[in-house]
Structures are given as structure tokens and as C-alpha cells.
Design a protein around this motif. Structure first.
Motif, PDB file in Angstrom:
ATOM      1  N   ALA A 154       0.843  -1.191   0.000  1.00 45.39           N
ATOM      2  CA  ALA A 154       0.000   0.000   0.000  1.00 45.39           C
ATOM      3  C   ALA A 154       0.880   1.243   0.000  1.00 45.39           C
ATOM      4  O   ALA A 154       1.925   1.277   0.664  1.00 45.39           O
ATOM      5  CB  ALA A 154      -0.912  -0.002   1.226  1.00 45.39           C
ATOM      6  N   GLY A 155       0.471   2.250  -0.712  1.00 42.40           N
ATOM      7  CA  GLY A 155       1.248   3.473  -0.788  1.00 42.40           C
ATOM      8  C   GLY A 155       1.186   4.266   0.508  1.00 42.40           C
ATOM      9  O   GLY A 155       0.388   3.991   1.411  1.00 42.40           O
ATOM     10  N   HIS A 156       2.022   5.289   0.579  1.00 43.32           N
ATOM     11  CA  HIS A 156       2.074   6.120   1.781  1.00 43.32           C
ATOM     12  C   HIS A 156       0.769   6.874   2.001  1.00 43.32           C
ATOM     13  O   HIS A 156       0.453   7.246   3.138  1.00 43.32           O
ATOM     14  CB  HIS A 156       3.240   7.104   1.686  1.00 43.32           C
ATOM     15  N   ALA A 157       0.020   7.096   0.924  1.00 43.68           N
ATOM     16  CA  ALA A 157      -1.252   7.812   1.066  1.00 43.68           C
ATOM     17  C   ALA A 157      -2.220   7.035   1.956  1.00 43.68           C
ATOM     18  O   ALA A 157      -2.949   7.628   2.767  1.00 43.68           O
ATOM     19  CB  ALA A 157      -1.876   8.045  -0.312  1.00 43.68           C
ATOM     20  N   TRP A 158      -2.240   5.692   1.814  1.00 45.87           N
ATOM     21  CA  TRP A 158      -3.110   4.873   2.671  1.00 45.87           C
ATOM     22  C   TRP A 158      -2.720   5.018   4.143  1.00 45.87           C
ATOM     23  O   TRP A 158      -3.592   5.148   5.017  1.00 45.87           O
ATOM     24  CB  TRP A 158      -3.037   3.407   2.254  1.00 45.87           C
ATOM     25  N   THR A 159      -1.431   5.006   4.417  1.00 44.68           N
ATOM     26  CA  THR A 159      -0.972   5.153   5.794  1.00 44.68           C
ATOM     27  C   THR A 159      -1.319   6.538   6.340  1.00 44.68           C
ATOM     28  O   THR A 159      -1.721   6.669   7.510  1.00 44.68           O
ATOM     29  CB  THR A 159       0.549   4.926   5.884  1.00 44.68           C
ATOM     30  N   PHE A 160      -1.188   7.554   5.491  1.00 40.12           N
ATOM     31  CA  PHE A 160      -1.524   8.912   5.928  1.00 40.12           C
ATOM     32  C   PHE A 160      -3.015   9.011   6.272  1.00 40.12           C
ATOM     33  O   PHE A 160      -3.391   9.567   7.315  1.00 40.12           O
ATOM     34  CB  PHE A 160      -1.163   9.921   4.827  1.00 40.12           C
ATOM     35  N   VAL A 161      -3.862   8.483   5.393  1.00 41.42           N
ATOM     36  CA  VAL A 161      -5.303   8.512   5.645  1.00 41.42           C
ATOM     37  C   VAL A 161      -5.638   7.716   6.904  1.00 41.42           C
ATOM     38  O   VAL A 161      -6.469   8.136   7.726  1.00 41.42           O
ATOM     39  CB  VAL A 161      -6.076   7.957   4.432  1.00 41.42           C
ATOM     40  N   ALA A 162      -4.994   6.556   7.071  1.00 46.51           N
ATOM     41  CA  ALA A 162      -5.254   5.720   8.245  1.00 46.51           C
ATOM     42  C   ALA A 162      -4.913   6.463   9.538  1.00 46.51           C
ATOM     43  O   ALA A 162      -5.706   6.476  10.494  1.00 46.51           O
ATOM     44  CB  ALA A 162      -4.449   4.425   8.151  1.00 46.51           C
ATOM     45  N   TRP A 163      -3.749   7.068   9.584  1.00 42.84           N
ATOM     46  CA  TRP A 163      -3.344   7.796  10.786  1.00 42.84           C
ATOM     47  C   TRP A 163      -4.233   9.012  11.027  1.00 42.84           C
ATOM     48  O   TRP A 163      -4.516   9.372  12.179  1.00 42.84           O
ATOM     49  CB  TRP A 163      -1.881   8.218  10.703  1.00 42.84           C
ATOM     50  N   THR A 164      -4.690   9.648   9.958  1.00 46.63           N
ATOM     51  CA  THR A 164      -5.603  10.784  10.124  1.00 46.63           C
ATOM     52  C   THR A 164      -6.895  10.345  10.802  1.00 46.63           C
ATOM     53  O   THR A 164      -7.379  10.988  11.748  1.00 46.63           O
ATOM     54  CB  THR A 164      -5.921  11.416   8.753  1.00 46.63           C
ATOM     55  N   ILE A 165      -7.457   9.220  10.329  1.00 50.71           N
ATOM     56  CA  ILE A 165      -8.694   8.709  10.929  1.00 50.71           C
ATOM     57  C   ILE A 165      -8.465   8.322  12.386  1.00 50.71           C
ATOM     58  O   ILE A 165      -9.264   8.658  13.277  1.00 50.71           O
ATOM     59  CB  ILE A 165      -9.217   7.501  10.131  1.00 50.71           C
ATOM     60  N   VAL A 166      -7.367   7.632  12.649  1.00 52.65           N
ATOM     61  CA  VAL A 166      -7.091   7.164  14.012  1.00 52.65           C
ATOM     62  C   VAL A 166      -6.888   8.342  14.958  1.00 52.65           C
ATOM     63  O   VAL A 166      -7.427   8.357  16.082  1.00 52.65           O
ATOM     64  CB  VAL A 166      -5.856   6.236  14.005  1.00 52.65           C
ATOM     65  N   LEU A 167      -6.126   9.317  14.548  1.00 58.73           N
ATOM     66  CA  LEU A 167      -5.865  10.463  15.421  1.00 58.73           C
ATOM     67  C   LEU A 167      -7.129  11.279  15.660  1.00 58.73           C
ATOM     68  O   LEU A 167      -7.373  11.744  16.792  1.00 58.73           O
ATOM     69  CB  LEU A 167      -4.771  11.345  14.817  1.00 58.73           C
ATOM     70  N   VAL A 168      -7.928  11.449  14.621  1.00 54.47           N
ATOM     71  CA  VAL A 168      -9.188  12.168  14.806  1.00 54.47           C
ATOM     72  C   VAL A 168     -10.104  11.409  15.759  1.00 54.47           C
ATOM     73  O   VAL A 168     -10.741  11.992  16.647  1.00 54.47           O
ATOM     74  CB  VAL A 168      -9.885  12.394  13.453  1.00 54.47           C
ATOM     75  N   ALA A 169     -10.153  10.077  15.603  1.00 50.78           N
ATOM     76  CA  ALA A 169     -11.053   9.262  16.421  1.00 50.78           C
ATOM     77  C   ALA A 169     -10.617   9.181  17.876  1.00 50.78           C
ATOM     78  O   ALA A 169     -11.459   9.163  18.783  1.00 50.78           O
ATOM     79  CB  ALA A 169     -11.155   7.848  15.837  1.00 50.78           C
ATOM     80  N   ILE A 170      -9.319   9.141  18.116  1.00 46.22           N
ATOM     81  CA  ILE A 170      -8.813   8.926  19.474  1.00 46.22           C
ATOM     82  C   ILE A 170      -8.389  10.234  20.142  1.00 46.22           C
ATOM     83  O   ILE A 170      -8.793  10.540  21.271  1.00 46.22           O
ATOM     84  CB  ILE A 170      -7.643   7.934  19.460  1.00 46.22           C
ATOM     85  N   ALA A 171      -7.565  11.021  19.440  1.00 43.57           N
ATOM     86  CA  ALA A 171      -6.969  12.197  20.072  1.00 43.57           C
ATOM     87  C   ALA A 171      -7.933  13.373  20.169  1.00 43.57           C
ATOM     88  O   ALA A 171      -7.880  14.138  21.151  1.00 43.57           O
ATOM     89  CB  ALA A 171      -5.715  12.617  19.298  1.00 43.57           C
ATOM     90  N   THR A 172      -8.804  13.551  19.177  1.00 46.21           N
ATOM     91  CA  THR A 172      -9.676  14.725  19.166  1.00 46.21           C
ATOM     92  C   THR A 172     -10.579  14.810  20.398  1.00 46.21           C
ATOM     93  O   THR A 172     -10.633  15.866  21.051  1.00 46.21           O
ATOM     94  CB  THR A 172     -10.538  14.748  17.882  1.00 46.21           C
ATOM     95  N   PRO A 173     -11.315  13.753  20.772  1.00 48.09           N
ATOM     96  CA  PRO A 173     -12.154  13.877  21.975  1.00 48.09           C
ATOM     97  C   PRO A 173     -11.345  14.080  23.255  1.00 48.09           C
ATOM     98  O   PRO A 173     -11.781  14.817  24.148  1.00 48.09           O
ATOM     99  CB  PRO A 173     -12.931  12.552  22.014  1.00 48.09           C
ATOM    100  N   MET A 174     -10.164  13.442  23.350  1.00 48.68           N
ATOM    101  CA  MET A 174      -9.335  13.645  24.532  1.00 48.68           C
ATOM    102  C   MET A 174      -8.851  15.084  24.607  1.00 48.68           C
ATOM    103  O   MET A 174      -8.848  15.707  25.684  1.00 48.68           O
ATOM    104  CB  MET A 174      -8.156  12.672  24.502  1.00 48.68           C
ATOM    105  N   LEU A 175      -8.438  15.639  23.471  1.00 46.84           N
ATOM    106  CA  LEU A 175      -7.981  17.029  23.438  1.00 46.84           C
ATOM    107  C   LEU A 175      -9.129  17.979  23.779  1.00 46.84           C
ATOM    108  O   LEU A 175      -8.938  18.967  24.500  1.00 46.84           O
ATOM    109  CB  LEU A 175      -7.410  17.346  22.059  1.00 46.84           C
ATOM    110  N   ALA A 176     -10.321  17.692  23.267  1.00 45.13           N
ATOM    111  CA  ALA A 176     -11.474  18.547  23.565  1.00 45.13           C
ATOM    112  C   ALA A 176     -11.796  18.542  25.058  1.00 45.13           C
ATOM    113  O   ALA A 176     -12.142  19.588  25.627  1.00 45.13           O
ATOM    114  CB  ALA A 176     -12.689  18.075  22.757  1.00 45.13           C
ATOM    115  N   MET A 177     -11.694  17.375  25.702  1.00 52.34           N
ATOM    116  CA  MET A 177     -11.940  17.321  27.141  1.00 52.34           C
ATOM    117  C   MET A 177     -10.875  18.099  27.906  1.00 52.34           C
ATOM    118  O   MET A 177     -11.182  18.792  28.888  1.00 52.34           O
ATOM    119  CB  MET A 177     -12.003  15.864  27.606  1.00 52.34           C
ATOM    120  N   LEU A 178      -9.624  17.995  27.465  1.00 52.24           N
ATOM    121  CA  LEU A 178      -8.557  18.769  28.119  1.00 52.24           C
ATOM    122  C   LEU A 178      -8.801  20.268  28.000  1.00 52.24           C
ATOM    123  O   LEU A 178      -8.648  21.014  28.976  1.00 52.24           O
ATOM    124  CB  LEU A 178      -7.205  18.407  27.501  1.00 52.24           C
TER     125      LEU A 178
END
Length: 538
Positions: free
Chosen positions: A288-312
Motif C-alpha cells: 500500500a502506498g504512503h497515502a493509505w498510511t496517511f489517511v489511516a493515521w488521520t482517521i485514528v488520530l481524529v477518532a482517538i486524540a480529538t475527543p481527549m484534546l477537547a476534554m482537556l
């Protein structure tokens, strides 16, 4: 010794499973026999039929959304060998280890930061709940599809590349695990109420709880709110009738759950996996190209980090981990005690299952899990409320441990069953040829080499019992989850956010500890295989 060991292990294994997973399944069977009129009459009318239909639609949309989120992540995890894609395996499972209400509360804070406030019970509010469920469930599809993609034979990929249909082959290979993921996602979403309950959205899980705790469906006079649970419900004189009515309301959910489980099992059995499953790196042009990894990490960070950051960002005061631990120490202590007891029993079950193959016990444990945490708690409350001693046992929180073991015993049993196949079977046979007794095989092979597998089962059961909501909400131990549920309903945002962030930190540690166990297991197997080959060459 070879005869007594397995017999003793089977007896002890069956005793533990019947005392935990067998209780809710046996209770449901007893209600069917003892209360047939209640089950037939039930509480079903046009409203309940519509409620079941809408709940199914919400759950199906959430499960499909989870697959849509998980697919690009699965491609990056399954068809790339870069460091960034391998790191996804350590991060993607984490949302599943968080209670759904923490995920929901975190995203509620994200919307608040953005200035979005959906009207309670409006289509926008329902869409919010469905989207949060999809975010909570996406690791299932991501991991299932990724594991399937990693098992595609390299020659098939080479031929698909030459024919110009590589992506089509990947899509076709993803159909079966994606369908299984949808089935599993619907089952889990149907049992969910913590996402819907705070704004009063009525779904099957909320109504089952309302029927059991109040004896009637929700209404303007009986709104969905934080309920009593625990001993307060156990003292009700009409508790058996309420329990039977709750089961009657849940029969369609149980039937749909059973059907989806059978579909998933058939799909898994019919899925044609390639014989060669060595996880060798694919050719560069097949990765898989680097674009797939970039999209994957974007989804993961938005899903996990965004709500934690909002609570902080939403905290009125700075995040003080030490201060939060001190303030919540009694609840945290009980949470850890209950989860530790569950984890220890999980290790014992895994060890017993590694000695005696858990064929039928796994089926019983899965049946208990599919029945749901609410019915497990209802069964235990009804059973222990029949005597003064039973009510005292409820106060001792023993039923909470039983409920958690009942919910998650299948994990330990699968872990123990894994030590019977593959390379483990060869090691067992070698030990038998060398004259090892059953006890020696247990000591040297199962525990000596397989302890990471046993520890992994205990860690997973510890983690899941720490954040279990449906059963805990009804049994109401003096732990974190009931306290956090009460904060949601009383709108105490500060304490809820602090407790959620603390729980996120604990889950991170536990999740990565489980990953360490997996790494250690692989290394020990590789080292033992190398040692065996060296001994044979000598």
C-alpha cells in the motif's frame, strides 16, 4: 497423572463456566419454562415494534460506518510494512477498550467546542449517537480486514497486478471480514444504551433497563434517567415479573443477535484463506502506498486524540492526574479490585482451557456474552435477591465479578484453546515423546512458554471489566462507571471529564501491556523454533 490431570481440569473448568456464564443462560431458559405467558404477552405493541426497527437501523448504520472508517486503516495495516503502518497495530484497538460513554462524552465536548448543540432526541442528535458508535466500533473491522489482507498469497497479488485488478482483488478479499464486522458491530450496538441514554433517546437497551428497574416503559411520566439499580432494585417485591418482562422485551434482540452470530460463523468457515499465511513482506510494488498510511493515521488520530484534546481544553482547571487519583481513590480502588479478580479468574480459565480443550464451554461462554450485560445483571440480581444472604452478597460485590467473568470468559477460553494448535501442538508432542507427564507439560510448555498468552487473556479481561457499562450500571458497585454515569445525568462536566481522561490513560497503559504480551509470545515461539532446529541439526 495423564488421566487425572485432564479430568480434574475439565471438572474445574466446567464448574467455573457454569457458575458464571451458565447463570444468565440458565436463567433465561428457566424464565422461558416458568413464565411462558409473560413472554408471549410481553410488552410488545406497535411502539415496541417500531422501536426495535429503529434500533436495528441505528445499529446497522453504525456498523456500516465502522467498516467505512476501518477499511483504509485495514489496507495500511494489512498491505504495508513501514514503521508507521506497523505502529497502527498498537493504537487501533484502543477505542474498544474505552467505555462507550467516555467516547460519547468526549465527542460531546468536541461539538461543544465547535459550538454545535443538537436538539436532544432530534435527528441530528440520533446521527451524533450513530457516528459515535461507528467511531467506537471501527477497530473491529480494521483488524479483521487487515488480518485477511495479510493472508493473501503473494502469487495471487502478483497475478492481480499483471491483470490490473489488484485493488479489485483486495476489495473482494475484504467482503467476508467486512460482513462479519458488520454482524459483530450490530450485535454490540444493539446492547448499547450509554450513548443514547443521556439525551433520552429511546432504544431497545434503554427500554429493557426501564422495564426492569421501574416495571414500565419510558414515558413523559417515566423519563429515561439515571436509575437506581443494585440492592435498591433487588428489594422490589415484583422483581421476578419485571425480569420476565425485560426478557420478553429483549427476545427479538436476542433472536437477531443469534442470527447474526450464525451468519458470522458461516462466513468465517466458508472464507477461503490461503494455505500460506507467512507474514512475509510483500514486494514493494504490491505494498500500500504512503497515502493509505496517511489517511489511516488521520482517521485514528481524529477518532482517538480529538475527543481527549477537547476534554482537556474544556477543563475549568488544569489536568491534575495525582489530584484526580486522590479524589477518586475509593471508586478507583474498587474498580481495580473487581477488575483484578476478573483478570485472575481469566488467567485460571485460560490455564485450564490449555489443559482440557474448551469445546462446549466456549459455546456457553459466547452465548452468555451474546445475551448481553444487562440480562447477565438481571439474572444475578434476581437470583441473589431471593434471600437475605444473597442481598448481603450483592453488597460484597461478588456478583459484579461473576457478571464480568460471565461476559468475557470466552476470551480466556480462546486463549487457552490457542495453546492446543499450531506450533504448540508440536511442542506438546515433543514433550510427550520425551516422557513428560501432564504436570510437566503444563509447567514447561503451557506456563513456561505460553505464559504471555495466559497473561494476555488476564489483561484483556481486566481491561474490559474495568470499563464494562451494561452489567455494572445495573449492579452498581462502588466503582468508577456508576459514578461517571451519575455525573453524565447530573451534568457535572468537570469531574466527568477528569475521570474520563484518567480512564483513557489507564486504558492506554493496559492496551500497550497487552501488545507487549503478543510481542513476547512471538519472540518466544521464534526462539524455541530456532532452538529446536539447532538441536535437530546437531
Amino acid at each position: 497423572m495423564k488421566i487425572r490431570g485432564p479430568i480434574f481440569s475439565r471438572v474445574l473448568l466446567w464448574t467455573l463456566i457454569l457458575a458464571t456464564a451458565g447463570v444468565p443462560v440458565g436463567w433465561a431458559g428457566w424464565v422461558v419454562v416458568a413464565e411462558p405467558r409473560t413472554l408471549l404477552a410481553g410488552v410488545w405493541d406497535a411502539r415496541m415494534m417500531g422501536l426495535f426497527g429503529w434500533t436495528t437501523v441505528y445499529s446497522l448504520l453504525a456498523a456500516i460506518g465502522a467498516v467505512a472508517l476501518g477499511f483504509p486503516i485495514a489496507v495500511a495495516m494489512g498491505r504495508s510494512t513501514s514503521l508507521a503502518s506497523r505502529a497502527l497495530w498498537a493504537v487501533v484497538p484502543l477505542p474498544l477498550l474505552l467505555p462507550s460513554m467516555v467516547t460519547g462524552y468526549g465527542w460531546q465536548q468536541v461539538l461543544a467546542v465547535l459550538g454545535l448543540h443538537p436538539m436532544p432526541q432530534s435527528p441530528a442528535d440520533i446521527a451524533r449517537c450513530v457516528a459515535i458508535l461507528a467511531i467506537w466500533l471501527f477497530p473491529i473491522s480494521a483488524i479483521a480486514i487487515a488480518m485477511s489482507l495479510r493472508r493473501i498469497d503473494a502469487s495471487l497479488l502478483e497475478q492481480s497486478t499483471l491483470d490490473g485488478v489488484l485493488f479489485r482483488t483486495i476489495l473482494r478479499r475484504s467482503v467476508a471480514p467486512a460482513t462479519v464486522s458488520v454482524a459483530v458491530g450490530v450485535v454490540l450496538a444493539m446492547q448499547e444504551f450509554a450513548i443514547f441514554e443521556p439525551t433520552g433517546i429511546s432504544v431497545m437497551a434503554t427500554e429493557i433497563r426501564m422495564i426492569f428497574e421501574t416495571g414500565t416503559l419510558s414515558s413523559s411520566q417515566n423519563p429515561i434517567a439515571s436509575l437506581v439499580g443494585g440492592v435498591g432494585v433487588a428489594s422490589a417485591s415484583d422483581l421476578p415479573g419485571r425480569a420476565a418482562l425485560a426478557l420478553a422485551a429483549g427476545v427479538p434482540v436476542i433472536a437477531l443477535t443469534t442470527l447474526l452470530t450464525l451468519v458470522a460463523l458461516v462466513l468465517l468457515k466458508r472464507a477461503r484463506l490461503d494455505e500460506s499465511i507467512e507474514l512475509t513482506p510483500p514486494a514493494t510494488r504490491l505494498r500500500a502506498g504512503h497515502a493509505w498510511t496517511f489517511v489511516a493515521w488521520t482517521i485514528v488520530l481524529v477518532a482517538i486524540a480529538t475527543p481527549m484534546l477537547a476534554m482537556l481544553l474544556s477543563l475549568d482547571r488544569g489536568f491534575r492526574p495525582a489530584g484526580i487519583v486522590v479524589e477518586l481513590w475509593p471508586q478507583l480502588w474498587w474498580s481495580v479490585v473487581i477488575a483484578s479478580a476478573t483478570g485472575v479468574i481469566g488467567v485460571i480459565l485460560a490455564c485450564l482451557a490449555s489443559v482440557a480443550p474448551p469445546r462446549y464451554t466456549i459455546a456457553l461462554a459466547l452465548a452468555s456474552f451474546l445475551l448481553g450485560g444487562q440480562f447477565t445483571a438481571i439474572a444475578l440480581l434476581q437470583i441473589f435477591s431471593t434471600s437475605d444472604l444473597g442481598v448481603q452478597i450483592l453488597d460484597w460485590n461478588i456478583p459484579v465479578v461473576l457478571a464480568h467473568v460471565s461476559r468475557f470468559a470466552w476470551i480466556a477460553l480462546l486463549a487457552g484453546a490457542s495453546l492446543h494448535g499450531g506450533a504448540w501442538r508440536a511442542y506438546r508432542d515433543m514433550a510427550g515423546v520425551d516422557g513428560a507427564s501432564g504436570v510437566q507439560v503444563l509447567r514447561d510448555v503451557i506456563i513456561g512458554m505460553g505464559w504471555p498468552v495466559l497473561l494476555l487473556a488476564g489483561l484483556l479481561m481486566f481491561s474490559l471489566s474495568l470499563v464494562e457499562v451494561p452489567a455494572t450500571a445495573l449492579l452498581v458497585p462502588p466503582s468508577l462507571i456508576p459514578l461517571m454515569l451519575s455525573w453524565v445525568h447530573t451534568q457535572q462536566y468537570g469531574p466527568m471529564m477528569e475521570a474520563s481522561l484518567m480512564l483513557c490513560g489507564i486504558v492506554l497503559v493496559l492496551g500497550w501491556s497487552a501488545i507487549v504480551c503478543v510481542v513476547l509470545m512471538k519472540k518466544r515461539l521464534a526462539a524455541e523454533s530456532q532452538r529446536r532446529r539447532g538441536a535437530e541439526n546437531d
